[in-house]
Design an enzyme around this catalytic site. Structure first.
Site, short mmCIF file in Angstrom:
data_model
loop_
_atom_site.label_atom_id
_atom_site.label_comp_id
_atom_site.label_asym_id
_atom_site.label_seq_id
_atom_site.Cartn_x
_atom_site.Cartn_y
_atom_site.Cartn_z
N TYR A 150 15.56 3.65 -0.49
CA TYR A 150 16.71 3.33 0.36
C TYR A 150 16.83 4.37 1.49
CZ TYR A 150 21.46 2.01 1.76
OH TYR A 150 22.56 1.60 2.49
N SER B 162 22.85 4.46 7.50
CA SER B 162 23.71 4.93 6.41
C SER B 162 23.75 6.45 6.50
CB SER B 162 23.10 4.50 5.06
OG SER B 162 23.73 5.17 3.99
#
Ligand code: NAP
Length: 260
Positions: A155, A143
């Site tokens: 995350y 990401s």
């Protein structure tokens, strides 16, 4: 057409969003595709759609964080297809936008076990089959959050881990003709993104998407197909001299975060 003809692929998280678009595109370009996901109903829907468009695919139920399931499913896919060249480690979940000291061990484990350990397990059990098939390509979904820090520490940690693990595996498996690259999407309009938008701005998802899009240099958030096309390139032999690379697909967001 035929950009991955004759190849066999596994797409984890293939029942939704980026994984769904990737499974459909790989199949449209000639690969036989294993759609592997915890969401059986949508996984079967994706496979049905691929078959009705003339492609080849099958569904397997898979929780990427469960070692026994990964081992069994990858063995079953290899038995059925007789080959494996492409692994797209796409299954992933959102994190918890709160400071580290407020994050529970259970929350940490859930995200790391899916996003990072899941990628590790899928690579572990795919590599022997890709080697037996003469080599191939692994594409890991990181990401833009794996490149920078931010307010969702677990995350970011999971996706940063995926980024560097990709480079390590690229080094280790180059002699086996297995390439490893990571893809770093920005904001992409998927069910996962919409769930987050709903949490941030209840009842105002469309406004949230418009607003976020306006902050991206190219003027919109991405579509799953924008990412699938990058994954296809890295999965295909067109990228045969590319390994250990990171492909950012974010409409320019990380190079110009101040926006338009
Ligand atoms: P999505 O629409 O939620 O699709 C992900 C799929 O993976 C869902 O079908 C989900 O099932 C499944 N899944 C979740 N946990 C799993 C597990 N343990 N084993 C197997 N399958 C599992 O998400 P997406 O937005 O397409 O995201 C795909 C990947 O791109 C993720 O790795 C995500 O972190 C990454 N990414 C997304 C964005 C974005 O803006 N969308 C940006 C950067 C990176 P359930 O729906 O039942 O959970």
């Amino acid at each position: 057409m035929d950009r991955v003809k004759g190849k066999a692929a596994i797409v984890t998280g293939g029942a939704s969003g980026i994984g769904e678009a990737t499974a459909r595109l790989l199949a449209a370009e000639g690969a036989v595709v294993a759609v592997a996901d915890i969401d059986d109903a949508n996984g079967r829907r994706v496979v049905k759609g691929i078959k009705s468009s003339g492609g080849a695919a099958d569904f397997w139920h898979l929780d990427v964080s469960n070692e026994a399931e990964v081992a069994a499913v990858f063995a079953a896919v290899y038995k059925k297809f007789g080959k494996l060249h492409i692994l797209v480690n796409n299954a992933g979940i959102a994190g918890y936008p709160k400071p580290t000291h407020e994050t529970s061990v259970g929350e940490w484990d859930k995200v790391i076990n899916t996003n990072l350990k899941g990628t590790f397990l899928c690579v572990k059990y795919a590599v022997p089959y890709i080697k037996e098939s003469g080599g191939g390509s692994v594409v890991n979904l990181s990401s833009i959050m794996g490149l920078i820090g931010g307010g969702d520490p677990v995350y970011h940690a999971s996706k940063g881990g995926v980024r560097v693990m990709t480079k390590s595996d690229a080094t280790v498996y180059a002699p086996d003709n297995i390439r490893f690259n990571s893809v770093h999407p920005g904001f992409i309009d998927t069910p996962l993104y919409r769930k987050l938008a709903q949490k941030r701005s209840p009842g105002k998802v469309e406004e949230e998407i418009q607003g976020r899009g306006a902050s991206v240099p190219l003027g919109r958030i991405g579509k799953p197909e924008d990412i699938a096309r990058g994954i296809l390139f890295l999965a295909s032999d067109e990228s045969s001299y590319i390994t250990g690379a990171e492909l950012v697909i974010d409409g320019g967001f990380t190079v110009w975060p101040a926006g338009r």
